[in-house]
Structures are given as C-alpha cells and as structure tokens.
Design an enzyme around this catalytic site. Structure first.
Site, mmCIF file in Angstrom:
data_model
loop_
_atom_site.group_PDB
_atom_site.id
_atom_site.type_symbol
_atom_site.label_atom_id
_atom_site.label_comp_id
_atom_site.label_asym_id
_atom_site.label_seq_id
_atom_site.Cartn_x
_atom_site.Cartn_y
_atom_site.Cartn_z
ATOM 1 N N PHE A 194 0.626 -1.470 0.180
ATOM 2 C CA PHE A 194 0.145 -0.420 0.183
ATOM 3 C C PHE A 194 1.018 1.524 -0.046
ATOM 4 O O PHE A 194 2.170 0.593 0.200
ATOM 5 C CB PHE A 194 -1.532 0.403 1.239
ATOM 6 C CG PHE A 194 -0.418 -0.114 2.572
ATOM 7 C CD1 PHE A 194 0.748 -0.393 2.945
ATOM 8 C CD2 PHE A 194 -1.406 -0.292 3.190
ATOM 9 C CE1 PHE A 194 1.183 0.386 4.070
ATOM 10 C CE2 PHE A 194 -0.838 0.061 4.616
ATOM 11 C CZ PHE A 194 -0.214 -0.229 5.341
ATOM 12 N N GLU A 195 0.116 2.217 0.283
ATOM 13 C CA GLU A 195 0.861 3.540 -0.212
ATOM 14 C C GLU A 195 1.850 3.037 -1.627
ATOM 15 O O GLU A 195 3.034 3.933 -2.080
ATOM 16 C CB GLU A 195 1.335 4.219 0.629
ATOM 17 C CG GLU A 195 0.811 4.031 2.175
ATOM 18 C CD GLU A 195 -0.539 4.604 1.989
ATOM 19 O OE1 GLU A 195 -0.517 5.470 1.394
ATOM 20 O OE2 GLU A 195 -1.399 4.427 3.232
ATOM 21 N N GLY A 196 1.658 2.777 -2.866
ATOM 22 C CA GLY A 196 2.834 2.756 -3.512
ATOM 23 C C GLY A 196 3.288 1.336 -3.411
ATOM 24 O O GLY A 196 4.061 1.606 -2.109
#
Lengths: 601, 263
Positions: free
Chosen positions: A439-441
């Site tokens: 997550f978050e890239g």
C-alpha cells in the site's frame, strides 16, 4: 500472549540526541517554546502511553478482528477509548500548529511517536495517523470554514479521517478515477465507489471525514482532472453540530492476510444522489494536494517497517538469550547453551540488529530533514534538505517495507518452530507487515518514482544533493582511523552507485523498458548504501564516546556503544559486498526480462 | 483543599531481567520511574483538586536526577514540586526518610491532606507513610482502595484489610496511603508537559539547611537501622521416595506431613 512490544529507549535516544542532536530544533523560531528536555520527556511519555494503552490492543484486536453488520463495522473493545485518549492527550496532532488544536512539536516528533505507537499496536495507530494526515490536508488546502469546522474535531480525536483514493479500476493508476463531483451551490454532489479504504467505517468516532479524490464533471481526463473533496460520513451543520447521514455507505470489509483489527472497506458514495462533498484546495489539483498526505504516508510506512522489525528483533533476541539448546561448538561451556551462543543464530541477530538500527536512523534523519526544510532561516539549507527529503522518500518507503518483512522472517527463523506458532507475536508481525510493500505505492512504484522521476526532475538536483550528502559524510570522516577500511568500502560503493545511476538515467530515455527492469534492485542498492552511511555515522559517534571516557563507562553503556561499532563493520563488510554485485547487475546488458515472450513464462 | 503527595523515584523493576546462567537480577540500564503506587497518589490528589479546588504539591527525596519524577508529576497535574536533595540525605532508612519528609511538610505548613503510595517497588517496606503520620502526629488511613467522600473537613475512605474492607471516616488533616486499585492514573497532557519542562516550572530544591536539620539527624547517620547484608535465600531440597503397598505409603506420607506441621 505476554507483552509483545519491545523497545529500547536508549536506541531511540541515541539516534535522536547523539546522532541527530534533535534538541537543536528548539532553536528554530517555531519551536522556541520547547526545550531538548521536553522532547526527551515526550519520548518517554510516548513509550509509557504506548505500553499502557495501545499494547494490550494488539492481541485483543487480532483475536476480535472487525465485525461487519448491516453496513456498520465494529472493532474490539478498548479501541474506542484508546482513540479518544490519543486525541484528548494530544498525540494525534503533536506536530501540528496550535491554531487548530495541534501541540506545536517538531515534525520529526510525529515520526518518533509513530515509531513507538505503531510498534505497540499497528492497527490502532493507523487510525490516528490517517486522521492526522486527513486533518493536515484540510489545514493545508481547505477554506477557512472547512478548517474551523473539521480540523479541531479531527485533531482532538472526536472525528476520524481517511484517504479515499483507490477504486476498483484505479489502484496504482489514479488517472483512471471514475468517481464524479457535480457542482451544486457551494458544494458538490459526489458519486462513486472506493475500494481498500482503511478505517472508512468503524465505531470509534462520532464522524468519519473522507478526503476523497473525484473528477468534477467536464474536467480533463487523466491525473490533471482530479480534485480533492472533504466528504463527511454525517453532514456537519454550520455551527459544527452533526446533521443527517451523508449517503456514504460501507458495502463490505476485506478479509485480509494480516492487520485483522484494521477495517479495509469498500465504500459507496452517493448511491441515492445525496452525498455532499466540499472542494478542498484548487480544482483539478487534487492529486498534487493529496501527495502531501501520500508523501507523509510513505515516510510513515518507513516508520511502521522500522518499528515492527525492531520489536521482532528484540523478541527474537530475548528468546535466543533464554532458550537453552545444543552444545557449544568449540566446547567453551559445559552442557546445553543458550542458542545465542550458536554462530548461525548470532549471524541472524547481528544482521537484524544492524538493519533495525540503520532503518531507524534513516527514517529519523529523513524526518529531521522535513523540519530543516521547513524551518531553517537559511534558504539554501532549506532547499538542500527539501531536495534530500524528496529524493529519499521512495527509498525510505520501498526499502524499509521490504527489509521489515525479511527481518520478521529471520526473527521467526531464530525461534524455530515456536516462531511459526501464535504463542509468539512474530507470525503476526510477518503477516501484518507484508502490506507495507504494497500500500501507499508498491515497492515497484517506489523504484520507478526514484529512477523515473526523483533522479531526473529539476535537472537531477535531488540526485546530486544526495550524492553530495554522502560525499560530505565521507570527507568529514576522512580521518576516522577506526573505520578507515569501512569508509573506503563505502566510498567505492558511492562511486559505483553514481556510475550505475548515470547509466540508468540515460537508459531511462533511450531504453526505458531495460532501465525499468532493474529499477527495484537499484532502489535496494540505494537503501543499502544509506544504511551503511547511517551505521558508520553511529559507529563513529559510539567509538568517540568510548574513547572519550577512556573505558570508564559502566559495562552496560560500554556494550551499547560497542554494539554500534560491531553492527557497522559487519554491515559494511558483508552486505555492501552484495550491494556492489547488485549494482553491476542493474547495469547489465542482458535483456531476458524484456525479451522473454509471455507464452514462455 | 491543599494536598501534599509524597513521590519516590525507583528503578523500573518490570524491566529488570534475570541472567539465565547465574539467576541474578541484571540492574544495569534499568530506567528510573515514579513508583507505581505514587502515580495513584498523584492521580487521587489531582482528582480531588479538580472537584474541590486547591493545590497539589509533590515532595520527593532523592539525588538531583529525581527531579525528573517531579517534572513528570507536574505534567500529570501537580502545581508545585519540591525535591529534597542533599548528600547527607543519602543512605536513609525508612525512619530517616520519614523524618526528612516530615521536616519538609512542617516547612510547607499549609495542608489538609497528605497522600503517599502504599509502598515502593524497590524497598517494599510500606513504612514511610505510617512513620510520617506518626512524626507529624496526624491520623492515618493506610491501604486505601477507595475515597467515598471528601469535603473540606473530612474524608470517608475504604481500606483493605485481610478479609475484606473497612470504611473509615476521619477529620482532616489526615495522611492516607493508597493502593493501585484506587484509580487509573492518567497520562501526561502535552501542554502540561511543555510547561513542566520550562526553566520557569515551579520546582524548588531544598537541602538540609533549608529544612533546618543537621547531618547526624538524616541519611545514613540518622538511620535507626542498617542493612548488614543482602542475599538470596538458598533452599536445599531433600527428596525421599516412599516405597511399599499403596495403603502403607499413604499412611507414612500422612504421618510425615503431620510431623512437619504441613497438615
């Protein structure tokens, strides 16, 4: 399960005081009301709060999970009270200005607090952290009215926040966002579906404020047509009281591998065309506004990774010190010995120790750069540290996330069969931490951000500033005899890193597929080299501290400093060797990754 | 309502580890904390102040670094801190400690209530509170687990006794010693934390001269008891295997248990 969270306060304070001198932040105008003693006190109080309030929720949350019933989500008992205390005691907005209910501490203290709170209970602190990030977005870009209406309630923990970005067809590619916003007087009508939204529905706060990306009707396609909206779960009247429900419906929660106490929701906005949103910031600049929160979140993942790795290592260490098994290979002791005496176990422990300390120093240094970049009176210094911060963000996120998982896996290995069982917290750490690289890239996205963007934008200023920072460290420690050999190895690695990076920057223009095939290994190399830099920095400081006291240190303190030296020399002489090979790999000409036909997989 | 709280800085014994080989405690690197029962005492005082008004003064005796405990107490809601620190205070037994604290209370003069933690986790004596009450000639309620009523003139407290509780009503001023069941201590608030760490924080340091005491009255010299030796008791186990028919073995076992006054 016994208390799972382990933290060594002296490790944190060594980096903060002896390596970074974080008390100097109190010299900045903005923090002049604070003193270094206050910052130390905050660290100690954070540990006390984490152990007293948050830690018990880790196993409770795991056992209870989240319950989804008729569109509502219920969490384990204790979470609501903990969130209330986080807000009431000032933890959520410790680093925000006092205007809207912040506590006025330096930015880096938020990272330090998160280090401690995430370690005690990941799932609980996600809510505080998201709420802070969402509140900060409104504070940064919202109208005066939005700020007054929403921010104090969020910083005070009465309402919580989310970042509502992902959609079923738009995850890593946010340009594909389909959620729409239709202008209606002073607000917008929002319609769309969001997926994988953390804490988008729960029973811990009176209201939930979604910071949501949507496309205003008629806006350009792609990322240039996305705007940011404040969308409350329950409408808020002008006097701040709560009004009617806002047509925000939770359609389900995901069943996940880990983070069982953190609800990951599928959300429907405006199914009955009754969902109101308020524009936050400029039209069509939503993604750029959201990047403030995303960049904060990325450094936060570095913190999550560090702290989970840290408590995993300390749990493994405790076990290895007390578990008696096997004979000493060299017959130094009679009978069964603690497994810490076995060389292979020591190898794993020393590697974990170096990784954990190095990551923590990397993350804290990056957080420190934020304060310098924002507050230093010297404009050139502000610019330099701003560049360093931007450059290091994807490395902090991508590298720490992956290394945390490997540390957890190694910690399990130290415990053998017990590590695989739920009697110890390590298997949960491993499951929980897998998401960090997603997550978050994802780590792949971070590596592309590094190679495709951070190394090249503004004529490569960030890249140059980073290489210069490493060279500055090498120059400043030129006379450090204790580490002459290790500094030479690091110097060679930095030169090689620069050479390979230059090759890959050119390749990104001429042969982008080949360059992107090795962007992730390149990010790993950057991470290794930063760790070597941080570990040597700590080692040099520890060596000086030992020599200044002429060996008169108490044995515990002496061992503490010696540990910093051992971990530095070990890391540089073993891991950096692998890094050099990996750098060569990054620059290789072989094209198998690109050329292998799909059907050959 | 003016309240004095006695606070002791102690090593965090929950962090003390045992060497698996020697079985000894490893004390090095152990953090100092406010004695846990004393946190309950601070909490009780702050709650009373919040309902009745007045002030909370914390008093601690210890080396200069014990100022951290005072600072923390201010962050938890106390209004004033006094550290009794002098080289001659070192090595005090519970009597010399109570005497020194008593002198400080006499110097403070204005108070309605003194609250002490029931006992410290390092010494485990539970003597200082009662001795201080005796020195000051105050009534005392020990082992307090609940404060049912408190006014400007009297207190009704619940104290733990061996097989239950006692409810005690007592006029003020009084000294009470409190147990952890009394309340849930709060965590420090940020704004108080910042104020407590300022140079202008209301913390005073008093030495022997400030208290008007002589070196021979306090510390090791003023102590009525001396620690001669500390050691871990050694237990020698002697095993005995009873053999024979079950009935016979049981009878022998019963006889032996009776002989040793075990049943």
């Amino acid at each position: 399960m016994a208390e799972h969270y382990k933290v060594r306060e002296e490790d944190l304070l060594f980096i903060l005081n002896e390596e970074l001198h974080y008390g100097d932040l109190c010299n900045y105008d903005r923090y002049k009301e604070l003193s270094p003693e206050t910052l130390d006190m905050l660290v100690k109080e954070a540990i006390r709060f984490a152990k007293g309030v948050l830690e018990p929720l880790q196993s409770e949350g795991e056992k209870h999970g989240v319950r989804f019933e008729n569109g509502k989500v219920y969490l384990a008992p204790g979470f609501r009270e903990a969130f209330r205390l986080c807000g009431e005691n000032g933890w959520i907005a410790a680093a925000r200005d006092t205007t809207y209910g912040g506590m006025g501490f330096p930015h880096m203290m938020r990272i330090v607090i998160n280090d401690i709170f995430y370690g005690a209970c990941l799932c609980m602190n996600f809510l505080s952290s998201l709420t802070h990030g969402a509140g900060h977005l409104i504070e940064s870009f919202g109208s005066e009215k939005l700020k007054e209406l929403f921010v104090p309630q969020m910083y005070g923990g009465k309402w919580s926040g989310t970042m509502a970005l992902t959609e079923p067809g738009a995850g890593s590619s946010l340009g594909n966002i389909k959620t729409t916003a239709r202008r209606e007087g002073d607000h917008f009508k929002i319609k769309g579906t969001k997926q994988f939204i953390t804490y988008a529905e729960h029973d811990l706060a009176e209201n939930i404020i979604h910071l949501l990306l949507a496309r205003i009707e008629g806006a350009p396609e792609g990322t240039r047509g996305i705007s940011l909206f404040v969308v409350p779960k329950i409408r808020v009247n002008d006097d701040g009281t709560l009004g009617e429900p806002n047509d925000v419906i939770c359609a389900g929660v995901e069943q996940k591998m880990g983070l069982h106490a953190s609800p990951t929701c599928l959300m429907s906005f405006g199914e009955n065309d009754e969902c109101i949103g308020y524009l936050c910031g400029e039209e069509n600049r939503g993604l750029s506004h959201m990047f403030q929160m995303m960049n904060e979140a990325r450094i936060n993942i570095g913190v999550c990774s560090t702290t989970v790795a840290s408590t995993a290592y300390l749990n493994a260490l405790e076990y290895c010190r007390t578990r008696l098994q096997g004979r000493d290979l060299a017959k130094r002791k009679e009978g069964e010995v603690p497994i810490i005496d076995h060389p292979d176990v020591r190898r794993m422990l020393l590697w974990m120790k170096a990784m954990v300390d190095g990551m923590r120093s990397m993350v804290y240094a990056t957080a420190y750069f934020v304060d310098i970049a924002n507050e230093d009176p010297d404009e050139s210094k502000r610019k330099r540290y701003g560049l360093l911060l931007d450059f290091m963000t994807p490395i902090v996120k991508g590298y720490c996330a992956d290394m945390c998982f490997r540390v957890c896996e190694t910690a399990i290995q130290c415990l053998g069969g017990y590590g695989y069982c739920k009697d110890y917290p390590l298997e949960q750490y491993l499951r929980d931490s897998k998401i960090f690289s997603i997550f978050e890239g994802t780590s792949g996205i971070q590596s592309l951000d590094l190679l495709g963007r951070k190394m090249r934008i503004h004529s490569g200023e960030g890249y140059k500033a980073f290489i210069e920072e490493l060279n500055l460290f090498l120059r400043e420690n030129n006379g450090s005899h204790r580490f002459t050999r290790e500094l030479d190895i690091l110097k060679g690695a930095v030169e090689r890193l620069k050479h390979v990076s230059d090759v890959m920057i050119r390749r990104m223009d001429l042969d982008p597929l080949q360059a992107a095939s090795y962007s992730y290994p390149l990010l790993r190399c950057y991470g290794d080299i930063i760790l070597a830099w941080r570990l040597l920095d700590m080692g040099i400081i520890a060596d000086e501290a030992l020599s200044k006291t002429g060996g008169s240190n108490k044995s515990a303190k002496k061992s503490f400093y010696q540990g910093k030296i051992f971990q530095a020399t070990y890391f540089v002489d073993t891991i950096l060797r692998q890094t050099l090979s990996r750098l060569d790999m990054c620059a290789r000409e072989g094209r198998e990754i690109i050329e292998i036909p799909d059907e050959c997989f | 309502m003016d309240i004095i709280v006695m606070v002791k800085q102690v090593p965090d014994t929950t962090e003390v580890k045992i060497d698996p080989k020697t079985g000894n405690l490893i004390r090095e690197g152990v953090e100092s904390i406010i004695n846990p029962d004393d946190r309950n005492a601070i909490e009780a005082a702050v709650q009373i102040k919040e309902s009745l008004g007045g002030s909370v003064t914390v008093v601690s005796m210890g080396p200069p670094q014990a100022i951290d405990a005072i600072t923390e107490a201010l962050a938890l809601g106390a209004d004033r801190g006094i550290l009794l620190s002098d080289r001659c205070f070192a090595g005090a037994d519970t009597w010399a400690t109570s005497f020194t604290l008593g002198k400080a209370v006499e110097k403070i003069n204005d108070y309605d209530l003194i609250i002490c933690g029931h006992q410290a986790i390092d010494g485990d004596t539970a003597q200082v509170g009662p001795q201080l009450a005796e020195y000051l000639d105050l009534p005392q309620i020990t082992y307090v687990t609940g404060i049912e009523k408190i006014t400007e003139d009297l207190i009704v407290a619940r104290r733990l006794v061996e097989h239950g509780y006692e409810r005690i009503e007592c006029p003020l001023p009084v000294l009470i010693t409190v147990m952890k069941e009394l309340n849930q201590p709060r965590f420090a608030r940020f704004d108080r934390l910042i104020d407590a760490c300022q140079e202008t924080a209301p913390i005073e340091i008093w030495n022997a001269a400030d208290l008007g005491v002589k070196a021979y009255q306090v510390g090791l010299q003023g102590s009525l008891t001396n620690v001669v030796e500390t050691f871990a008791p050694k237990f020698k186990r002697k095993g005995e295997i009873l053999e024979g028919a079950p009935q016979e073995v049981v009878e022998t076992l019963l006889m032996k248990l009776k002989e040793n006054n075990l049943i």
